[in-house]
Structure formats: structure tokens, C-alpha cells
Motif scaffolding. Structure first.
Motif, PDB file in Angstrom:
ATOM      1  N   TRP A   1       0.879  -1.172   0.000  1.00  0.00           N
ATOM      2  CA  TRP A   1       0.000   0.000   0.000  1.00  0.00           C
ATOM      3  C   TRP A   1       0.915   1.220   0.000  1.00  0.00           C
ATOM      4  N   SER A   2       0.689   2.157  -0.897  1.00  0.00           N
ATOM      5  CA  SER A   2       1.549   3.349  -0.940  1.00  0.00           C
ATOM      6  C   SER A   2       1.283   4.273   0.244  1.00  0.00           C
ATOM      7  N   ASN A   3       0.085   4.218   0.816  1.00  0.00           N
ATOM      8  CA  ASN A   3      -0.249   5.102   1.931  1.00  0.00           C
ATOM      9  C   ASN A   3      -0.863   4.345   3.107  1.00  0.00           C
ATOM     10  N   GLY A   4      -0.677   3.040   3.164  1.00  0.00           N
ATOM     11  CA  GLY A   4      -1.243   2.243   4.246  1.00  0.00           C
ATOM     12  C   GLY A   4      -0.408   2.310   5.510  1.00  0.00           C
ATOM     13  N   LYS A   5      -1.077   2.264   6.631  1.00  0.00           N
ATOM     14  CA  LYS A   5      -0.409   2.239   7.928  1.00  0.00           C
ATOM     15  C   LYS A   5      -0.558   0.839   8.514  1.00  0.00           C
ATOM     16  N   GLU A   6       0.538   0.280   9.022  1.00  0.00           N
ATOM     17  CA  GLU A   6       0.464  -1.058   9.617  1.00  0.00           C
ATOM     18  C   GLU A   6      -0.443  -1.017  10.837  1.00  0.00           C
ATOM     19  N   TRP A   7      -1.352  -1.995  10.917  1.00  0.00           N
ATOM     20  CA  TRP A   7      -2.215  -2.112  12.092  1.00  0.00           C
ATOM     21  C   TRP A   7      -1.738  -3.241  12.990  1.00  0.00           C
ATOM     22  N   GLY A   8      -1.528  -4.416  12.415  1.00  0.00           N
ATOM     23  CA  GLY A   8      -1.079  -5.570  13.173  1.00  0.00           C
ATOM     24  C   GLY A   8      -1.327  -6.847  12.406  1.00  0.00           C
ATOM     25  N   GLU A   9      -0.782  -7.935  12.922  1.00  0.00           N
ATOM     26  CA  GLU A   9      -0.914  -9.228  12.254  1.00  0.00           C
ATOM     27  C   GLU A   9      -2.157  -9.959  12.740  1.00  0.00           C
ATOM     28  N   ILE A  10      -2.840 -10.598  11.788  1.00  0.00           N
ATOM     29  CA  ILE A  10      -4.052 -11.371  12.060  1.00  0.00           C
ATOM     30  C   ILE A  10      -3.949 -12.668  11.262  1.00  0.00           C
ATOM     31  N   SER A  11      -4.391 -13.773  11.833  1.00  0.00           N
ATOM     32  CA  SER A  11      -4.438 -15.045  11.114  1.00  0.00           C
ATOM     33  C   SER A  11      -5.422 -14.922   9.947  1.00  0.00           C
ATOM     34  N   CYS A  12      -5.017 -15.386   8.772  1.00  0.00           N
ATOM     35  CA  CYS A  12      -5.855 -15.258   7.573  1.00  0.00           C
ATOM     36  C   CYS A  12      -6.029 -16.618   6.904  1.00  0.00           C
ATOM     37  N   PRO A  13      -7.110 -17.336   7.236  1.00  0.00           N
ATOM     38  CA  PRO A  13      -7.308 -18.667   6.657  1.00  0.00           C
ATOM     39  C   PRO A  13      -7.526 -18.659   5.144  1.00  0.00           C
ATOM     40  N   MET A  14      -8.053 -17.565   4.594  1.00  0.00           N
ATOM     41  CA  MET A  14      -8.297 -17.516   3.144  1.00  0.00           C
ATOM     42  C   MET A  14      -6.995 -17.543   2.358  1.00  0.00           C
ATOM     43  N   LEU A  15      -5.926 -17.009   2.948  1.00  0.00           N
ATOM     44  CA  LEU A  15      -4.625 -17.003   2.282  1.00  0.00           C
ATOM     45  C   LEU A  15      -3.756 -18.162   2.726  1.00  0.00           C
ATOM     46  N   GLY A  16      -4.234 -18.948   3.688  1.00  0.00           N
ATOM     47  CA  GLY A  16      -3.463 -20.068   4.189  1.00  0.00           C
ATOM     48  C   GLY A  16      -2.240 -19.626   4.962  1.00  0.00           C
ATOM     49  N   GLU A  17      -2.283 -18.436   5.506  1.00  0.00           N
ATOM     50  CA  GLU A  17      -1.157 -17.874   6.246  1.00  0.00           C
ATOM     51  C   GLU A  17      -1.504 -17.810   7.725  1.00  0.00           C
ATOM     52  N   GLU A  18      -0.566 -18.198   8.570  1.00  0.00           N
ATOM     53  CA  GLU A  18      -0.786 -18.127  10.008  1.00  0.00           C
ATOM     54  C   GLU A  18      -1.041 -16.685  10.444  1.00  0.00           C
ATOM     55  N   LEU A  19      -0.174 -15.778  10.029  1.00  0.00           N
ATOM     56  CA  LEU A  19      -0.341 -14.364  10.369  1.00  0.00           C
ATOM     57  C   LEU A  19      -0.016 -13.514   9.151  1.00  0.00           C
ATOM     58  N   VAL A  20      -0.856 -12.539   8.877  1.00  0.00           N
ATOM     59  CA  VAL A  20      -0.571 -11.561   7.828  1.00  0.00           C
ATOM     60  C   VAL A  20      -0.710 -10.169   8.439  1.00  0.00           C
ATOM     61  N   MET A  21       0.154  -9.255   8.010  1.00  0.00           N
ATOM     62  CA  MET A  21       0.057  -7.875   8.460  1.00  0.00           C
ATOM     63  C   MET A  21      -1.186  -7.267   7.819  1.00  0.00           C
ATOM     64  N   THR A  22      -1.936  -6.502   8.608  1.00  0.00           N
ATOM     65  CA  THR A  22      -3.063  -5.771   8.058  1.00  0.00           C
ATOM     66  C   THR A  22      -2.775  -4.282   8.152  1.00  0.00           C
ATOM     67  N   TYR A  23      -3.457  -3.517   7.300  1.00  0.00           N
ATOM     68  CA  TYR A  23      -3.194  -2.095   7.126  1.00  0.00           C
ATOM     69  C   TYR A  23      -4.507  -1.325   7.090  1.00  0.00           C
TER      70      TYR A  23
ATOM     71  N   GLU B   1       5.922  -3.489 -10.538  1.00  0.00           N
ATOM     72  CA  GLU B   1       6.206  -2.303  -9.723  1.00  0.00           C
ATOM     73  C   GLU B   1       4.965  -1.490  -9.351  1.00  0.00           C
ATOM     74  N   VAL B   2       3.788  -2.054  -9.457  1.00  0.00           N
ATOM     75  CA  VAL B   2       2.580  -1.324  -9.106  1.00  0.00           C
ATOM     76  C   VAL B   2       2.425  -1.292  -7.569  1.00  0.00           C
ATOM     77  N   THR B   3       1.900  -0.204  -7.058  1.00  0.00           N
ATOM     78  CA  THR B   3       1.525  -0.121  -5.650  1.00  0.00           C
ATOM     79  C   THR B   3       0.057   0.284  -5.595  1.00  0.00           C
ATOM     80  N   CYS B   4      -0.588  -0.032  -4.500  1.00  0.00           N
ATOM     81  CA  CYS B   4      -2.000   0.274  -4.345  1.00  0.00           C
ATOM     82  C   CYS B   4      -2.161   1.366  -3.296  1.00  0.00           C
ATOM     83  N   LYS B   5      -3.253   2.137  -3.402  1.00  0.00           N
ATOM     84  CA  LYS B   5      -3.450   3.272  -2.520  1.00  0.00           C
ATOM     85  C   LYS B   5      -4.849   3.238  -1.917  1.00  0.00           C
TER      86      LYS B   5
END
Length: 83
Positions: free
Chosen positions: A9-31, A77-81
């Protein structure tokens, strides 16, 4: 699931990590984009040449699992906003 290509995210602020079963990841950073934090979002990720993210609803303390949020077509090289 194969290795996920996460974007930024070009302007996202880190909030914290949360388990994300849809991505199969134990913890993903959220913004979030700033201001009151009712929703946070995974980093954008590439799937089949398109960019998506998932949303976490803090009011219900759970993922909005109904759908991925479509953010556009992937280009190098794309970023999202947050708008």
C-alpha cells in the motif's frame, strides 16, 4: 497454495498481524488508511494476473470472507493506494 506475491500500500499504515485462513497464512500484516480503524486490509496480493485483498471487520472481529476485494490488473512495480 503456492507462494503468494504481496504488493504494498503506498499510503497504508500497519495495524497488526491477524491469522488469515483464506490465504493459508498463520499471520498476515493488516493495514488501514488512517482515521478511525473499523476495517483493516491485507497487503494487496496477485492472483491470476489481478490484484486483490481481504478485509477484516473489527466491529465483528472477523474476516469479510464473502469475497476478495478486486483492486485492478497487475503490472510490475505497481503499488496500491487507500482512497
Amino acid at each position: 497454495m503456492s507462494k503468494i506475491k504481496f504488493l504494498k500500500w503506498s499510503n497504508g499504515k500497519e495495524w497488526g498481524e491477524i491469522s488469515c485462513p483464506m490465504l493459508g497464512e498463520e499471520l498476515v500484516m493488516t493495514y488501514w488508511g488512517g482515521g478511525p480503524c473499523y476495517y483493516t486490509y491485507t497487503a494487496p496480493f496477485v492472483q491470476d494476473g489481478e490484484i486483490y485483498c481481504y478485509c477484516f471487520d473489527h466491529d465483528v472481529d472477523g474476516w469479510c470472507e464473502d469475497e476478495q476485494i478486486y483492486l485492478g490488473e497487475y503490472e510490475d512495480e505497481v503499488t496500491c493506494k487507500f482512497s
